[in-house]
Design an enzyme around this catalytic site. Sequence first.
Site, PDB file in Angstrom:
ATOM      1  N   GLU A  94       0.827  -1.197   0.000  1.00 42.92           N
ATOM      2  CA  GLU A  94       0.000   0.000   0.000  1.00 42.92           C
ATOM      3  C   GLU A  94       0.866   1.254   0.000  1.00 42.92           C
ATOM      4  O   GLU A  94       1.903   1.309   0.660  1.00 42.92           O
ATOM      5  CB  GLU A  94      -0.961  -0.031   1.191  1.00 42.92           C
ATOM      6  CG  GLU A  94      -1.989  -1.141   1.022  1.00 42.92           C
ATOM      7  CD  GLU A  94      -2.949  -1.291   2.195  1.00 42.92           C
ATOM      8  OE1 GLU A  94      -2.697  -0.685   3.254  1.00 42.92           O
ATOM      9  OE2 GLU A  94      -3.948  -2.007   2.049  1.00 42.92           O
ATOM     10  N   CYS A 114       6.058  -6.987   7.297  1.00 44.39           N
ATOM     11  CA  CYS A 114       7.127  -6.491   8.167  1.00 44.39           C
ATOM     12  C   CYS A 114       7.454  -7.553   9.205  1.00 44.39           C
ATOM     13  O   CYS A 114       6.551  -8.198   9.756  1.00 44.39           O
ATOM     14  CB  CYS A 114       6.706  -5.193   8.857  1.00 44.39           C
ATOM     15  SG  CYS A 114       8.018  -4.445   9.854  1.00 44.39           S
ATOM     16  N   CYS A 118       5.768  -4.918  15.678  1.00 40.17           N
ATOM     17  CA  CYS A 118       5.361  -3.890  16.644  1.00 40.17           C
ATOM     18  C   CYS A 118       3.893  -4.118  16.987  1.00 40.17           C
ATOM     19  O   CYS A 118       3.052  -4.280  16.100  1.00 40.17           O
ATOM     20  CB  CYS A 118       5.578  -2.498  16.063  1.00 40.17           C
ATOM     21  SG  CYS A 118       7.318  -2.142  15.709  1.00 40.17           S
ATOM     22  N   GLY A 168       6.718  -2.171   6.070  1.00 38.72           N
ATOM     23  CA  GLY A 168       8.081  -2.669   6.165  1.00 38.72           C
ATOM     24  C   GLY A 168       9.022  -1.759   6.930  1.00 38.72           C
ATOM     25  O   GLY A 168       8.732  -0.597   7.199  1.00 38.72           O
ATOM     26  N   SER A 222      11.339   5.859  15.302  1.00 31.41           N
ATOM     27  CA  SER A 222      10.154   5.368  16.013  1.00 31.41           C
ATOM     28  C   SER A 222      10.546   4.975  17.432  1.00 31.41           C
ATOM     29  O   SER A 222      11.092   3.895  17.652  1.00 31.41           O
ATOM     30  CB  SER A 222       9.556   4.170  15.258  1.00 31.41           C
ATOM     31  OG  SER A 222       9.111   4.574  13.977  1.00 31.41           O
ATOM     32  N   ILE A 223      10.269   5.841  18.386  1.00 36.67           N
ATOM     33  CA  ILE A 223      10.643   5.597  19.783  1.00 36.67           C
ATOM     34  C   ILE A 223       9.488   4.936  20.537  1.00 36.67           C
ATOM     35  O   ILE A 223       9.619   3.835  21.070  1.00 36.67           O
ATOM     36  CB  ILE A 223      11.071   6.907  20.466  1.00 36.67           C
ATOM     37  CG1 ILE A 223      12.282   7.515  19.747  1.00 36.67           C
ATOM     38  CG2 ILE A 223      11.397   6.648  21.939  1.00 36.67           C
ATOM     39  CD1 ILE A 223      13.528   6.672  19.782  1.00 36.67           C
ATOM     40  N   HIS A 224       8.360   5.602  20.668  1.00 40.35           N
ATOM     41  CA  HIS A 224       7.086   5.047  21.144  1.00 40.35           C
ATOM     42  C   HIS A 224       7.042   4.642  22.618  1.00 40.35           C
ATOM     43  O   HIS A 224       5.980   4.246  23.109  1.00 40.35           O
ATOM     44  CB  HIS A 224       6.659   3.850  20.290  1.00 40.35           C
ATOM     45  CG  HIS A 224       6.553   4.156  18.833  1.00 40.35           C
ATOM     46  ND1 HIS A 224       5.867   5.249  18.348  1.00 40.35           N
ATOM     47  CD2 HIS A 224       7.062   3.517  17.744  1.00 40.35           C
ATOM     48  CE1 HIS A 224       5.951   5.269  17.026  1.00 40.35           C
ATOM     49  NE2 HIS A 224       6.668   4.248  16.634  1.00 40.35           N
ATOM     50  N   ASN A 301      -4.156   4.935  15.608  1.00 37.28           N
ATOM     51  CA  ASN A 301      -5.247   4.628  14.685  1.00 37.28           C
ATOM     52  C   ASN A 301      -5.663   3.177  14.877  1.00 37.28           C
ATOM     53  O   ASN A 301      -4.960   2.266  14.440  1.00 37.28           O
ATOM     54  CB  ASN A 301      -4.800   4.875  13.242  1.00 37.28           C
ATOM     55  CG  ASN A 301      -4.487   6.332  12.992  1.00 37.28           C
ATOM     56  OD1 ASN A 301      -5.344   7.191  13.126  1.00 37.28           O
ATOM     57  ND2 ASN A 301      -3.236   6.623  12.652  1.00 37.28           N
ATOM     58  N   CYS A 344      -1.478   6.272   9.771  1.00 31.27           N
ATOM     59  CA  CYS A 344      -0.276   5.655  10.315  1.00 31.27           C
ATOM     60  C   CYS A 344      -0.625   4.395  11.103  1.00 31.27           C
ATOM     61  O   CYS A 344      -1.493   4.405  11.966  1.00 31.27           O
ATOM     62  CB  CYS A 344       0.427   6.660  11.225  1.00 31.27           C
ATOM     63  SG  CYS A 344       1.924   6.024  11.977  1.00 31.27           S
TER      64      CYS A 344
END
EC number: 2.1.1.192
Length: 373
Positions: A94, A114, A118, A168, A222-224, A301, A344
């Site tokens: 996509e 991927c 996560c 990915g 990307s820490i998160h 999301n 996202c």
Amino acid sequence: MSEKKINLLDLDRKAMRALFADMGEKPFRADQLMKWLYHFGVSDFEEMTNINKVLRQKLAARCEIVAPEISSFQKSTDGTIKFAINVGQGQEVETVYIPEDDRATLCVSSQVGCALECTFCSTGQQGFNRNLTVSEIVGQIWRVSHFLGFAKDTGERPITNVVMMGMGEPLLNLANVIPAMDIMLDDFGFSLSKRRVTLSTSGVVPALDKLGDAIDVALAVSIHAPNDELRDILVPINKKYPLDEFLAGIRRYIAKSNANRGRVTVEYVMLDHINDSTDQAHELAKLMKDTPCKVNLIPFNPYPGSPYGRSSNSRIDRFSKVLMEYGFTVIVRKTRGDDIDAACGQLAGDIRDRTKRLAKKRMQENQISVTMN
């Protein structure tokens, strides 16, 4: 059996010139062809009028121009367009076009699925199939540019920015991602500024070092989570490359880069009562104090089966204010395309081979595939 033709969309300018040299042609001929490909979207050698007939015939005999096809698209009420791109073997990735007043960004995929798993990401829950080739990566831009009209006015804003934030982990596919980004930046390719091409990574540290040695683009990380304990759960690659190693790698990249203007973008998804407390905001600020960055807070999301919820606006606001008290620039990302599952973390695609055991085996055998060969 006839020899397989060379797909010219797989070649950056260095490789294109090498091919033309092998055919006894001068380098400027390769540059001419790249302009036809990427400035005008031409895929028929006969339309390349400043290339002589003999060379056109040689090219047609030896080469081809093949990009993955758009199999379907959906347009959001906010103008966002999500494309399903057919990459063969029954697989789709996509690609998302996001228009704004002063720009238009294309979110590009680098893999079918991927391997990082996560826990808040729809793509990560689908498993891993394979890496995309150079032509499948740049072909997403090429096809969408055709859809938008290339040099023609279709009423849609042309692509000004590309973000490697689709399906990915780009750093697990360096061998194809680097030449693809070379084509994006090349004056004879898509001719984008290095500040307008952004790669997002979850922290494959050895590959991040290789990226910094090979090419200069904007970096989003990307820490998160504000600590290893929580990040081990949300972003499992953290168990291999914990935050202190990741942050050190980020600082090394900043030191090499002009595209980032001295700082990177930190991505932090806001998960309700998971990583969004004011205490965690203080912890994040202290974690990032030695790493020059701006912080992009991303409202989660939801997708079917997700164990998480989106943080309330009030929790996001309180979190943001804490970070700003420490002097950070904070942006709360506006959710785009969520009505068509293009926001996202929502990209999943049509992945027929979702065998996670295969992904884990490859991760163990190849140290998460960080070589460029």
